[in-house]
Design a protein around this motif. Sequence first.
Motif, PDB file in Angstrom:
ATOM      1  N   SER A 205      36.228  22.787  39.959  1.00  0.00           N
ATOM      2  CA  SER A 205      37.135  23.940  39.957  1.00  0.00           C
ATOM      3  C   SER A 205      36.719  24.994  38.949  1.00  0.00           C
ATOM      4  O   SER A 205      37.068  26.169  39.099  1.00  0.00           O
ATOM      5  N   ARG A 212      37.406  36.839  40.456  1.00  0.00           N
ATOM      6  CA  ARG A 212      38.571  37.494  41.034  1.00  0.00           C
ATOM      7  C   ARG A 212      38.204  38.908  41.467  1.00  0.00           C
ATOM      8  O   ARG A 212      37.230  39.505  40.981  1.00  0.00           O
ATOM      9  N   ASN A 230      42.891  37.021  45.705  1.00  0.00           N
ATOM     10  CA  ASN A 230      42.982  36.360  44.399  1.00  0.00           C
ATOM     11  C   ASN A 230      43.968  35.200  44.435  1.00  0.00           C
ATOM     12  O   ASN A 230      43.736  34.153  43.824  1.00  0.00           O
ATOM     13  N   ARG A 231      45.083  35.389  45.147  1.00  0.00           N
ATOM     14  CA  ARG A 231      46.058  34.301  45.256  1.00  0.00           C
ATOM     15  C   ARG A 231      45.441  33.112  46.002  1.00  0.00           C
ATOM     16  O   ARG A 231      45.654  31.946  45.625  1.00  0.00           O
ATOM     17  N   MET A 232      44.645  33.408  47.028  1.00  0.00           N
ATOM     18  CA  MET A 232      43.984  32.333  47.761  1.00  0.00           C
ATOM     19  C   MET A 232      42.998  31.589  46.867  1.00  0.00           C
ATOM     20  O   MET A 232      42.927  30.347  46.891  1.00  0.00           O
ATOM     21  N   GLY A 234      43.208  31.295  43.682  1.00  0.00           N
ATOM     22  CA  GLY A 234      44.010  30.483  42.771  1.00  0.00           C
ATOM     23  C   GLY A 234      44.470  29.193  43.424  1.00  0.00           C
ATOM     24  O   GLY A 234      44.429  28.116  42.809  1.00  0.00           O
ATOM     25  N   HIS A 235      44.887  29.281  44.689  1.00  0.00           N
ATOM     26  CA  HIS A 235      45.307  28.078  45.409  1.00  0.00           C
ATOM     27  C   HIS A 235      44.128  27.111  45.593  1.00  0.00           C
ATOM     28  O   HIS A 235      44.286  25.892  45.441  1.00  0.00           O
ATOM     29  N   ILE A 236      42.956  27.681  45.898  1.00  0.00           N
ATOM     30  CA  ILE A 236      41.775  26.824  46.080  1.00  0.00           C
ATOM     31  C   ILE A 236      41.422  26.125  44.771  1.00  0.00           C
ATOM     32  O   ILE A 236      41.132  24.916  44.752  1.00  0.00           O
ATOM     33  N   GLY A 238      43.427  25.465  42.316  1.00  0.00           N
ATOM     34  CA  GLY A 238      44.443  24.450  42.046  1.00  0.00           C
ATOM     35  C   GLY A 238      44.224  23.195  42.879  1.00  0.00           C
ATOM     36  O   GLY A 238      44.367  22.070  42.376  1.00  0.00           O
ATOM     37  N   ALA A 239      43.889  23.391  44.155  1.00  0.00           N
ATOM     38  CA  ALA A 239      43.631  22.234  45.014  1.00  0.00           C
ATOM     39  C   ALA A 239      42.411  21.453  44.538  1.00  0.00           C
ATOM     40  O   ALA A 239      42.396  20.213  44.556  1.00  0.00           O
ATOM     41  N   GLN A 241      41.336  21.315  41.428  1.00  0.00           N
ATOM     42  CA  GLN A 241      41.721  20.606  40.211  1.00  0.00           C
ATOM     43  C   GLN A 241      42.502  19.338  40.541  1.00  0.00           C
ATOM     44  O   GLN A 241      42.286  18.276  39.924  1.00  0.00           O
TER      45      GLN A 241
END
Length: 486
Positions: A205, A212, A230-232, A234-236, A238-239, A241
């Motif tokens: 991650s 960004r 950028n939100r996507m 962040g989700h990637i 997080g996933a 991690q």
Amino acid sequence: MTLRRRLVLSTVALVVAVSAVIGAGSIIALFSIQRSAIDQQLQYATSRAQKSLQNQGPNGPSLEIGRPSGQAAGTLTVYFLNGNAAVGSVLDNAGDVDRISSAAARPLGEVTVDGAAHTVDLGSELGRYRVTAAPVGPAVLVVGLPMAPVYESVWKLLGVVLVVTAVALLAASAVAAAAVRRSLRPLDRVAETASAVARMPLERSETLDGVRVPDTDPRTEVGRVGTAFNRMLGHIAGAMQARERSEQKVRQFVADASHELRTPLASVRGYAELTRRMGADLPPDVVYAMSRIESESVRMTSMVEDLLLLARLDEGREVQFADVDLTGLVLDAVNDAHAASPDHVIALDVPSEPVVVPGDAARLHQVVVNLVTNARTHTPEGTRITVGIHRVADGVDLTVRDDGQGIDPEFLPKLFERFARADSSRSRSAGSTGLGLAIVDAVVQAHGGRVAVASVPGDTVFTVHLPATRPAVATADGSAKAVPTA
């Protein structure tokens, strides 16, 4: 066609359409205005010609009716009597009256006598005229003014419109290209960021840290796209991690379980061996059972050692670098394979001089042994296996080739996964834990190299590339340092 090109072409087409509408409207308006002016002048010219006709003598009209006071140059005057042109003249620029031919005057005799203005083509001699026919007693008086000035003005205006349109087209193209380029620059940055993410190895991650899109203005469409992108990301991240934490827990569990299982397995093996050796008075079935317990404990111990090795390699341990004679390792592994599998033809393809690479001798020996064992285990007797070493530009290639039946193409993508087992297309004469090639891949990656396989029926080759220099590992601050030598 790209969006940039479509926008520029749309802008240019709009400019051309607007210019064409404005130009056509201007030309039509100019033509109408000048023709109205000609019609008004024609009324005055007709009145002056009628007054001049009244002043003619008893002998009838003469050419002088075409030269009354105030007539403009080019004014045409024709007097028709009984349908024939009795007198016809045109006033030139010097104020003189020139007689017109009967051929030129003939179309004027067909003009309707209604006092309205009509356009008549008098041929190449006079061109187009705006004429009106008025009755004068038993005769008809036709007066006309040339349309040449009107058409000349229209053609000049058309030229001006074309020039202005061309200049506007060039200016619009340049301005539109610059404006579109500037407007789409944030979208280009979004595309560049997406391409950069697509090129990144997303095993960890941390790779996405700081990646960004800078354009996130919610008032613009591109800004909203950048915010969503950028939100996507962040989700990637997080996933990833969460996946890393899960994998770390699994690795820790495997390492702990493997470490804890070593002692009881050693005890089971030891007691089984002791009981078997001391079992002179034991029944044969008990002796057989104890031998099977000992055999299975050995197999389980080997599997536990492999799992523990993989767990330590995942943590970056178990590799101590030094200069390793790869040729010697290959010779030892091939000699061991000859003794273990005399029914296979095992050949060497190595340079005459020793090939030295930086690495861990024990782990590289395990790589060679696992690859040769894999070839022996999954090919029938009589198969030829060739182990080779080849120097390449940036390191050394170690190859293990066999002429067996090949590997199922559907199995190739998962060949180096842990506990992966080939189907019946590569039959096994002995058991397999499915960890041998996974260990090969992990050890080679720990050395900064890579392993690949290519297989068709009759030719399967595993290629291990080892770099000529020691790999660098990441430190806590994100910098890199060389792997220490043992």
